[in-house]
Design a protein around this motif. Sequence first.
Motif, short mmCIF file in Angstrom:
data_model
loop_
_atom_site.label_atom_id
_atom_site.label_comp_id
_atom_site.label_asym_id
_atom_site.label_seq_id
_atom_site.Cartn_x
_atom_site.Cartn_y
_atom_site.Cartn_z
N ILE A 180 5.36 5.56 -2.80
CA ILE A 180 5.84 6.71 -1.90
C ILE A 180 6.09 8.22 -2.53
CG2 ILE A 180 7.89 6.93 -0.29
CD1 ILE A 180 8.48 4.23 -0.38
N ASP A 181 4.89 8.69 -3.13
CA ASP A 181 4.78 9.55 -3.89
C ASP A 181 4.13 10.58 -3.08
OD1 ASP A 181 4.57 11.52 -5.76
OD2 ASP A 181 4.63 10.10 -7.46
N PRO A 182 4.54 11.98 -3.08
CA PRO A 182 3.42 12.84 -2.13
C PRO A 182 2.65 13.16 -2.99
CG PRO A 182 5.55 14.11 -3.16
CD PRO A 182 5.81 12.52 -3.22
N LEU A 183 2.23 12.85 -4.35
CA LEU A 183 1.20 13.08 -4.90
C LEU A 183 0.27 12.12 -5.15
CD1 LEU A 183 2.86 15.60 -7.82
CD2 LEU A 183 1.20 16.28 -5.82
N VAL A 184 0.43 10.97 -4.38
CA VAL A 184 -0.53 9.70 -4.64
C VAL A 184 -1.24 9.55 -3.28
CG1 VAL A 184 -0.46 7.38 -4.73
CG2 VAL A 184 1.25 8.63 -6.25
N TYR A 185 -2.43 9.73 -3.46
CA TYR A 185 -3.47 9.77 -2.51
C TYR A 185 -4.35 8.38 -2.20
CZ TYR A 185 -1.99 14.54 -2.81
OH TYR A 185 -1.19 15.62 -2.94
N ASP A 186 -4.02 7.41 -3.36
CA ASP A 186 -4.71 6.32 -3.55
C ASP A 186 -3.83 5.44 -3.10
OD1 ASP A 186 -6.08 4.05 -4.03
OD2 ASP A 186 -6.75 4.74 -5.83
N GLU A 187 -3.68 4.55 -2.17
CA GLU A 187 -2.83 3.73 -1.69
C GLU A 187 -2.65 2.59 -2.66
OE1 GLU A 187 -5.54 4.10 -0.27
OE2 GLU A 187 -6.51 1.99 -0.02
N PHE B 189 -2.50 2.71 -5.94
CA PHE B 189 -1.87 3.53 -7.09
C PHE B 189 -0.31 3.06 -7.05
CE2 PHE B 189 -2.58 6.02 -10.55
CZ PHE B 189 -1.13 6.71 -10.96
N TYR C 173 0.78 -1.09 -0.06
CA TYR C 173 0.00 0.16 -0.03
C TYR C 173 0.97 1.28 -0.13
CZ TYR C 173 -4.44 -2.73 0.75
OH TYR C 173 -5.39 -3.56 0.81
N ARG C 174 2.02 1.23 -0.56
CA ARG C 174 2.71 2.34 -0.45
C ARG C 174 2.72 3.69 -1.56
NH1 ARG C 174 5.54 -1.24 -3.57
NH2 ARG C 174 6.90 -0.54 -5.35
N GLY C 175 1.82 3.05 -2.42
CA GLY C 175 1.40 4.23 -3.36
C GLY C 175 2.51 4.98 -4.23
#
Lengths: 223, 231, 486
Positions: free
Chosen positions: A67-74, A76, A63-65
């Motif tokens: 590790i992007d500050p612009l990803v709010y959906d885990e 993705f 669920y790290r998405g």
Amino acid sequence: MSSQDQDSTRPLGDGSDASLQAVHADLAANKPEPKDGYSVLPLFLLGLLSALIFVGSIYFVHYRGGIDPLVYDERFDPKKAAKTATVAAVDPIAAGKRLYNQPGACATCHQVTGLGVAGVFPPLAASEWVTGSDERLIRLVLHGLVGEIKVKGNTYNGAMPGFGLGSGFNWSDEKVAHVLTYIRSEWGNAAPAVDVAKVTAARTQAAAGRTKPWTAVELEAIP
Amino acid sequence: MNRIALLFLGLFAALATSWTGVILVNQGSVGALPRVVDANEGLAFPQPLPGVAQQGHLVYQDLGCVACHTQQVRRAGFGIDNKRGWGERHSVARDYLLEPRVLIGTHRIGPDLRNVGQRKDGQEGRDGREWHYRHLYDPQLTSPGSVMPPFRFLFETRRIVGEASPKAIQALLPASHQPPAGFEIVPTVRAERLVSYLLSLKDTYAYPEAANVFVAQTEGHSGAAAEGAHK
Amino acid sequence: MASPSSPTSPASAEGASIDASVRLPGLYFAAAAAVWLVVGTALSLIAAFKLHSPAFLADCEWLTYGRVRSAESALLIYGWGFNAAFAMAIWLMARLAQAEVRRPVTLVVAGGFWNLGVLVGTLGVLGGHGTAVEGLEFPSHVNAILFVSYAWIAIWALLTFRARRSPHVFISQWYLLLALLWFPWVFSLAHMLLVVDPVQGVMQPLVQTWYTHSLGLFWFGGIGVAALYYLTTKLTGRSIAHYHLSPLGFWLLVIFGGWAGPARLVGAPVPAWVVSLSIALSFLLLVVLSVWACNLVPTLSRASAAVRQDPAYRFIGVSVLALLVAQTASVLLSLRSAAELLQFTFVHTALGQLTQYGFFSMAAFGTLYVLVPRIAGRSWPVPGLVGFHFWSSLLGCATSVVALALAGYRQGVGLNRLPAGDGAVPVPVIEILQGLQPYLFTHTSALVLLAAGHVAFLVNLGWIASASYSCGVPVTPPLSNASKVA
């Protein structure tokens, strides 16, 4: 009641704080004798800790998405999505229209209607310069024009500034391409769009190093 | 004594690590997000609120509206925020970039307010000031059965001196709520600002990161399984 | 049987002088805590009543729901919670170090400033000057007063620790040090980053959850667990079971506990990885809970029948149970599947109630019921009120938590699930809240019960404190119902 109870608690002596500290100092220093060579509880805790570290790591990695500050959906994954992503295209005509109508830019002289000012600024609507050769048009907008020019049978004698990189306006090739695409499709004009690559090629190769404005005679020499 | 020094060191190291990981790392990334410059529109988003709305934000803050209302829209599939009409898209970090006090909230005793300035579907005048004034004056008028308290102290009942105020709201109220004859009910400055703020709440810009939503692959049988697994 | 807690043994005579040095600040903080508790419970009652009867006192701007809810939350934390924690920390530190508190009057002065800050802060929140930050509601200038007062008190506690006699440091002292050292850092950082020069955008919720989680787990958790360890061993007269494992729990808590704050932000517009990391690390708190369980539960179960009648023992027992249940529930509720349903509902209110009240307040009550007669030199004047307080707190807390949890579940289902059937429309929020009325009314009734218990506590405390001072020099504390500790 033996002092080494199966539940590993001991009496506190006289119950004072001094004996509390002493008893616990002893307990901390001398761990209780394990039964049969091992004691269950530390093993259980170790096992629990390992299991939770394992579960936690899996959870985080899954669920790290990215590790992007612009990803709010885990769920993705930016890497997978980048392969199928389409870059949001800028609409060249809308951008060009906005550029055309910017204060101090094209509309100031050629007017919002593209009709220019009679005797002063040439029109763009149905103009052969606009709908004709794109190479001439690109150079004209990049570096400007000075001197006489004949448009739709009328002669205009003025000065048009350059808009490309290095000029006062310093528009990028993309902006030049957009505004040219706009004027070639507006007010009844129906000429093909201008490619950014063509603007760049004209500026950096064919007309590289050019700074001074063109004259109509020079432009007519270009196919 | 050495053991105590180790204890202090250990505590400090743990505090520093958690602070670095939770706060500092994010301060460099999501805390430093710039506004998005849109080439098409020639504007930077998010746009700052008009001054009246900013003052209304202060009123929202001081009345403690955040105790019952959230301001975050969750993505589609995680709850049903989108089906309630609470927002076209889920909220992203940049929506809150210019807010001096971010009030995303922790309780939904009332609906989410992130896009309340945008709600028009079937609610008469919801996007106008009148609905909000009636709602604040007495929520039972617009929303019967609501647990929202009346905010009558945001309005002033005063004697009509000279001309009646154009801002008076008693025309919007039923007979049971009318002031005595010769009096009018006028929203205070705070009420006006609060309503301006509420009407400014709409996240319309489609940030590129709002598209970072997992979409299950639909081709092949593995897609169905993936979709099922990710529900 | 040779009572280990005989008051005439030399060890307890020594304990008596330590208790005498704690008398003034201990009674002051206990009394202040009790007063704030009663005031805070009254504000909670007003807020809870407004949830099902919104027109109640609606015309008073100072008591509008948003403000009164913020004020009662801040008051119960910084008024009741901190004053109780100060009393506990000073006494525990002095007892375990077997060192007297020097110049105790200074602690009372510092406490006076603290409580002045709390008063100004609460009035500020009610007057609309609150910061609207959950956990740091007081206006900015108040936080400065609180910080300075805190520093004074904490330094005094640390000096007492430094003067300790025994080379061994009992696990309670570790937890006290954790609390005393961690709090000023998180408080000042949160104050700087949220109030003085707020960070941008969604960093604010990140800092805020980090702070409130640290406050709950390290300050209240640290002081509470320290009290639990100490009283468990003292009340039962037996050492802590599996004591050699307690450092494991301590260090796991310290290393991983600070990360679990953002787990509350599931679904929020913060980067998903922060929330996932937080949830993953909060799993490890289950190990800490296991250590606490295997330390405290077997020891408590070894208590004799006489000790089990002691209300202090009962408070401690309930506190341990609440701690284990609340922290486990907290970890489970942070999982995304649970958060999707229950995120913004009363379930989190219930969890907060269970943690703050069921764990910390019960531990505080138990400790205060032991420490106050020791330092005051008298037994509780009305033992019946002590028992009444216990039962009202237990029943009130349990009822409130269960009612809010059920309400929250219903609310979550209504808010986040579509009703069955094709073309179903989401249930309107008004309808959901209407359906919760019976649960919310039960919660209000439970609060009335709690308030009654708190008034009983205040009455008892006021009586014992005034009697302690009116009779001059404290005598060696006699054995009584609620003071079986040497």
